[in-house]
Design a protein around this motif. Structure first.
Motif, PDB file in Angstrom:
ATOM      1  N   VAL A 100       0.834  -1.215   0.000  1.00 50.10           N
ATOM      2  CA  VAL A 100       0.000   0.000   0.000  1.00 50.10           C
ATOM      3  C   VAL A 100       0.863   1.258   0.000  1.00 50.10           C
ATOM      4  CG1 VAL A 100      -1.957  -1.137   1.116  1.00 50.10           C
ATOM      5  CG2 VAL A 100      -0.225   0.018   2.524  1.00 50.10           C
ATOM      6  N   PHE A 101       2.143   1.127   0.353  1.00 47.19           N
ATOM      7  CA  PHE A 101       3.032   2.291   0.368  1.00 47.19           C
ATOM      8  C   PHE A 101       3.625   2.569  -1.016  1.00 47.19           C
ATOM      9  CE2 PHE A 101       3.054   1.048   4.853  1.00 47.19           C
ATOM     10  CZ  PHE A 101       2.857   2.268   5.468  1.00 47.19           C
ATOM     11  N   GLY A 102       3.572   1.579  -1.907  1.00 47.67           N
ATOM     12  CA  GLY A 102       4.026   1.795  -3.273  1.00 47.67           C
ATOM     13  C   GLY A 102       5.519   1.914  -3.461  1.00 47.67           C
ATOM     14  N   GLU A 103       6.305   1.307  -2.576  1.00 52.44           N
ATOM     15  CA  GLU A 103       7.768   1.378  -2.665  1.00 52.44           C
ATOM     16  C   GLU A 103       8.368  -0.002  -2.919  1.00 52.44           C
ATOM     17  OE1 GLU A 103       9.731   3.898  -2.697  1.00 52.44           O
ATOM     18  OE2 GLU A 103       8.637   5.573  -1.803  1.00 52.44           O
ATOM     19  N   ASP A 104       9.384  -0.058  -3.779  1.00 48.67           N
ATOM     20  CA  ASP A 104      10.107  -1.305  -4.027  1.00 48.67           C
ATOM     21  C   ASP A 104      11.448  -1.340  -3.312  1.00 48.67           C
ATOM     22  OD1 ASP A 104       8.217  -2.512  -5.680  1.00 48.67           O
ATOM     23  OD2 ASP A 104       8.987  -1.484  -7.460  1.00 48.67           O
ATOM     24  N   GLY A 105      11.958  -0.161  -2.956  1.00 52.28           N
ATOM     25  CA  GLY A 105      13.282  -0.072  -2.353  1.00 52.28           C
ATOM     26  C   GLY A 105      14.315   0.392  -3.370  1.00 52.28           C
ATOM     27  N   LYS A 106      15.458   0.866  -2.878  1.00 51.96           N
ATOM     28  CA  LYS A 106      16.514   1.332  -3.760  1.00 51.96           C
ATOM     29  C   LYS A 106      17.867   0.792  -3.324  1.00 51.96           C
ATOM     30  CE  LYS A 106      14.317   5.665  -5.175  1.00 51.96           C
ATOM     31  NZ  LYS A 106      14.432   7.147  -5.202  1.00 51.96           N
ATOM     32  N   ILE A 107      18.686   0.472  -4.280  1.00 54.66           N
ATOM     33  CA  ILE A 107      20.045   0.015  -4.009  1.00 54.66           C
ATOM     34  C   ILE A 107      20.914   1.236  -3.740  1.00 54.66           C
ATOM     35  CG2 ILE A 107      22.072  -1.155  -4.982  1.00 54.66           C
ATOM     36  CD1 ILE A 107      20.085  -2.780  -6.720  1.00 54.66           C
ATOM     37  N   GLY A 108      21.654   1.191  -2.638  1.00 51.87           N
ATOM     38  CA  GLY A 108      22.558   2.289  -2.309  1.00 51.87           C
ATOM     39  C   GLY A 108      21.906   3.461  -1.636  1.00 51.87           C
ATOM     40  N   GLU A 109      20.612   3.368  -1.364  1.00 50.62           N
ATOM     41  CA  GLU A 109      19.896   4.474  -0.715  1.00 50.62           C
ATOM     42  C   GLU A 109      18.819   3.896   0.201  1.00 50.62           C
ATOM     43  OE1 GLU A 109      16.866   8.100  -1.998  1.00 50.62           O
ATOM     44  OE2 GLU A 109      18.285   7.296  -3.475  1.00 50.62           O
ATOM     45  N   MET A 110      18.756   4.368   1.443  1.00 49.97           N
ATOM     46  CA  MET A 110      17.783   3.843   2.396  1.00 49.97           C
ATOM     47  C   MET A 110      16.398   4.440   2.137  1.00 49.97           C
ATOM     48  SD  MET A 110      17.014   1.784   4.729  1.00 49.97           S
ATOM     49  CE  MET A 110      18.655   1.196   5.184  1.00 49.97           C
ATOM     50  N   VAL A 111      15.418   3.574   1.981  1.00 50.28           N
ATOM     51  CA  VAL A 111      14.017   4.004   1.869  1.00 50.28           C
ATOM     52  C   VAL A 111      13.331   3.562   3.149  1.00 50.28           C
ATOM     53  CG1 VAL A 111      11.847   3.803   0.605  1.00 50.28           C
ATOM     54  CG2 VAL A 111      14.035   3.759  -0.639  1.00 50.28           C
ATOM     55  N   GLU A 112      12.939   4.544   3.950  1.00 49.74           N
ATOM     56  CA  GLU A 112      12.348   4.267   5.258  1.00 49.74           C
ATOM     57  C   GLU A 112      10.903   4.763   5.275  1.00 49.74           C
ATOM     58  OE1 GLU A 112      14.253   4.489   9.610  1.00 49.74           O
ATOM     59  OE2 GLU A 112      13.827   6.453   8.764  1.00 49.74           O
ATOM     60  N   LYS A 239      29.723   1.269  -7.032  1.00 48.55           N
ATOM     61  CA  LYS A 239      28.584   2.141  -6.731  1.00 48.55           C
ATOM     62  C   LYS A 239      28.053   2.821  -7.981  1.00 48.55           C
ATOM     63  CE  LYS A 239      29.687   3.085  -1.898  1.00 48.55           C
ATOM     64  NZ  LYS A 239      29.988   4.136  -0.881  1.00 48.55           N
ATOM     65  N   ALA A 240      28.919   2.967  -8.990  1.00 47.17           N
ATOM     66  CA  ALA A 240      28.483   3.588 -10.242  1.00 47.17           C
ATOM     67  C   ALA A 240      27.416   2.760 -10.949  1.00 47.17           C
ATOM     68  CB  ALA A 240      29.684   3.783 -11.169  1.00 47.17           C
ATOM     69  N   MET A 241      27.324   1.469 -10.579  1.00 52.98           N
ATOM     70  CA  MET A 241      26.343   0.583 -11.194  1.00 52.98           C
ATOM     71  C   MET A 241      24.966   0.685 -10.528  1.00 52.98           C
ATOM     72  SD  MET A 241      27.498  -1.264 -13.716  1.00 52.98           S
ATOM     73  CE  MET A 241      26.372  -2.681 -13.691  1.00 52.98           C
ATOM     74  N   TYR A 242      24.898   1.275  -9.339  1.00 50.34           N
ATOM     75  CA  TYR A 242      23.646   1.300  -8.578  1.00 50.34           C
ATOM     76  C   TYR A 242      22.487   1.937  -9.351  1.00 50.34           C
ATOM     77  CZ  TYR A 242      26.317  -0.077  -4.386  1.00 50.34           C
ATOM     78  OH  TYR A 242      27.101  -0.750  -3.474  1.00 50.34           O
ATOM     79  N   PRO A 243      22.687   3.112  -9.982  1.00 45.85           N
ATOM     80  CA  PRO A 243      21.570   3.723 -10.722  1.00 45.85           C
ATOM     81  C   PRO A 243      21.048   2.827 -11.839  1.00 45.85           C
ATOM     82  CG  PRO A 243      23.320   5.322 -10.365  1.00 45.85           C
ATOM     83  CD  PRO A 243      23.876   3.986  -9.974  1.00 45.85           C
ATOM     84  N   ILE A 244      21.942   2.086 -12.468  1.00 40.75           N
ATOM     85  CA  ILE A 244      21.528   1.175 -13.548  1.00 40.75           C
ATOM     86  C   ILE A 244      20.722   0.022 -12.976  1.00 40.75           C
ATOM     87  CG2 ILE A 244      22.358  -0.392 -15.348  1.00 40.75           C
ATOM     88  CD1 ILE A 244      24.843   1.420 -15.566  1.00 40.75           C
ATOM     89  N   LYS A 247      17.057   0.547 -12.079  1.00 40.41           N
ATOM     90  CA  LYS A 247      16.080   0.625 -13.169  1.00 40.41           C
ATOM     91  C   LYS A 247      15.347  -0.700 -13.370  1.00 40.41           C
ATOM     92  CE  LYS A 247      18.492   4.267 -15.747  1.00 40.41           C
ATOM     93  NZ  LYS A 247      19.156   4.628 -17.035  1.00 40.41           N
ATOM     94  N   PHE A 248      15.910  -1.767 -12.816  1.00 37.31           N
ATOM     95  CA  PHE A 248      15.298  -3.087 -12.961  1.00 37.31           C
ATOM     96  C   PHE A 248      14.541  -3.422 -11.678  1.00 37.31           C
ATOM     97  CE2 PHE A 248      18.962  -2.962 -15.747  1.00 37.31           C
ATOM     98  CZ  PHE A 248      18.456  -3.484 -16.935  1.00 37.31           C
ATOM     99  N   ARG A 249      13.207  -3.438 -11.767  1.00 33.94           N
ATOM    100  CA  ARG A 249      12.361  -3.605 -10.578  1.00 33.94           C
ATOM    101  C   ARG A 249      12.653  -4.909  -9.849  1.00 33.94           C
ATOM    102  NH1 ARG A 249       6.473  -4.891  -9.766  1.00 33.94           N
ATOM    103  NH2 ARG A 249       5.912  -3.818  -7.838  1.00 33.94           N
ATOM    104  N   VAL A 250      12.894  -5.969 -10.601  1.00 36.79           N
ATOM    105  CA  VAL A 250      13.128  -7.271  -9.973  1.00 36.79           C
ATOM    106  C   VAL A 250      14.392  -7.237  -9.120  1.00 36.79           C
ATOM    107  CG1 VAL A 250      14.415  -8.197 -11.954  1.00 36.79           C
ATOM    108  CG2 VAL A 250      13.248  -9.762 -10.383  1.00 36.79           C
ATOM    109  N   ILE A 251      15.394  -6.474  -9.552  1.00 32.03           N
ATOM    110  CA  ILE A 251      16.646  -6.375  -8.800  1.00 32.03           C
ATOM    111  C   ILE A 251      16.468  -5.480  -7.573  1.00 32.03           C
ATOM    112  CG2 ILE A 251      19.066  -5.643  -8.876  1.00 32.03           C
ATOM    113  CD1 ILE A 251      19.112  -6.336 -11.827  1.00 32.03           C
ATOM    114  N   SER A 252      15.785  -4.349  -7.762  1.00 31.74           N
ATOM    115  CA  SER A 252      15.594  -3.426  -6.628  1.00 31.74           C
ATOM    116  C   SER A 252      14.712  -4.048  -5.550  1.00 31.74           C
ATOM    117  CB  SER A 252      14.997  -2.105  -7.111  1.00 31.74           C
ATOM    118  OG  SER A 252      13.711  -2.295  -7.676  1.00 31.74           O
ATOM    119  N   LYS A 253      13.801  -4.943  -5.956  1.00 31.87           N
ATOM    120  CA  LYS A 253      12.944  -5.591  -4.971  1.00 31.87           C
ATOM    121  C   LYS A 253      13.726  -6.599  -4.129  1.00 31.87           C
ATOM    122  CE  LYS A 253       8.701  -6.695  -5.429  1.00 31.87           C
ATOM    123  NZ  LYS A 253       7.405  -7.289  -5.814  1.00 31.87           N
ATOM    124  N   ILE A 254      14.801  -7.133  -4.692  1.00 27.18           N
ATOM    125  CA  ILE A 254      15.603  -8.127  -3.973  1.00 27.18           C
ATOM    126  C   ILE A 254      16.740  -7.469  -3.200  1.00 27.18           C
ATOM    127  CG2 ILE A 254      17.132 -10.123  -4.243  1.00 27.18           C
ATOM    128  CD1 ILE A 254      15.468 -10.906  -6.688  1.00 27.18           C
TER     129      ILE A 254
END
Length: 289
Positions: A100-112, A239-244, A247-254
């Motif tokens: 219900v919060f609509g967040e998948d999470g981010k690599i290299g950045e905390m989503v709280e 870390k330069a790879m994190y933004p790339i 972009k892939f939801r399946v990776i950011s979710k894991i």
């Protein structure tokens, strides 16, 4: 004091575990299939509480449209709650979701997640669950207590979704990305304990239960392989790879970071959840595979 509890969706992973655990604690548990309209003929007056876990999720029907999600997850939930209230059921527990919060999470950045009312669902599942929450909260009162539970990823032996996929991947791949992350998660046995307390004390409100530790994907995969007596090689990721990767939801979710802030679950500390170490939990799970 033992109660007579009705559980919907008892053939599903969460529903079946809750039904079995509440029964083992001495409660009388009835199971209800709500896939058809026969439930409307049931006399709800005999029940002290209803736990509604039945839902349409992507795994059930990948081709389902928003209208179908609304029919099952919102309209069915509301109609069931209305019937329960009309028949004098005192307690209605709704199994919602972190989606219900609509967040998948981010690599290299905390989503709280800090604000329980800041809902921005993006999936059909999350949107329909958020709408259902709003509808049943409208009819809650002193005589019809409503508890809404928003668990994060639920895992355990035989759990559907990402955790079981992670076990399969972990067993096969000796090389994994070395990405440190934190995700709120909830062991199925901890959810059982949590719901038992909710039922026992007729608790109301919105709840965000989680394990006392955060789920670190790399650490979990390494621990799974350790229990399989397999070595793991960690591949450094620049870390330069994190933004790339983000972009892939399946990776950011894991591998993304997504946690419930302490302010969301601090008031739930009175609800007993075992402070098991995650290594012990993983070992228990792997021993059953």
């Amino acid at each position: 004091m033992a109660k007579h509890i009705l559980i919907t969706g008892s053939s599903g992973y969460v529903g079946s575990h809750l039904a079995d655990s509440l029964e083992q604690l001495g409660n009388k548990v009835s199971r209800l299939n709500v896939k058809n309209t026969l439930w409307k003929e049931l006399d709800f007056k005999q029940y002290d509480a209803i736990i509604h876990t039945a839902a349409l999720v992507h795994n059930n029907d990948p081709n389902a449209q928003l209208a179908e999600y609304f029919r099952v997850n919102m309209h069915l939930t509301f109609n069931l709650a209305m019937e329960a209230k009309k028949c004098g059921v005192k307690h209605f527990v709704f199994m919602s979701t972190m989606a219900v919060f609509g967040e998948d999470g981010k690599i290299g950045e905390m989503v709280e997640l800090t604000n329980p009312t800041n809902l921005k669902p993006v999936t059909n599942y999350g949107i329909s669950k958020a709408k259902a929450e709003a509808k049943i909260r409208e009819i809650a009162d002193d005589n019809f207590k409503v508890a809404i539970i928003r668990p994060p990823m639920i895992y355990g032996v035989g759990s559907p979704g990402n955790f079981t996929k992670l076990i399969k991947v972990a067993k096969r791949l000796p090389i994994i990305p070395n990405l440190s992350n934190a995700r709120s998660a909830l062991y199925i046995k901890h959810l059982e304990q949590f719901v038992n307390e909710i039922i026992k004390h007729e608790m109301t409100g919105i709840y965000h239960p989680k394990d006392k530790f955060e789920f670190n994907t790399t650490k979990v995969v390494t621990e799974i392989r350790k229990n399989e007596h397999k070595n793991t090689f960690l591949l450094p990721i620049p870390k330069a790879m994190y933004p790339i990767l983000n972009k892939f939801r399946v990776i950011s979710k894991i591998y993304g970071n997504l946690v419930y802030a302490k302010s969301l679950y601090a008031h739930e500390s009175k609800v007993a959840i075992d402070n098991q170490k995650f290594e012990t939990i993983i070992k228990d799970i792997m021993n059953k595979y």
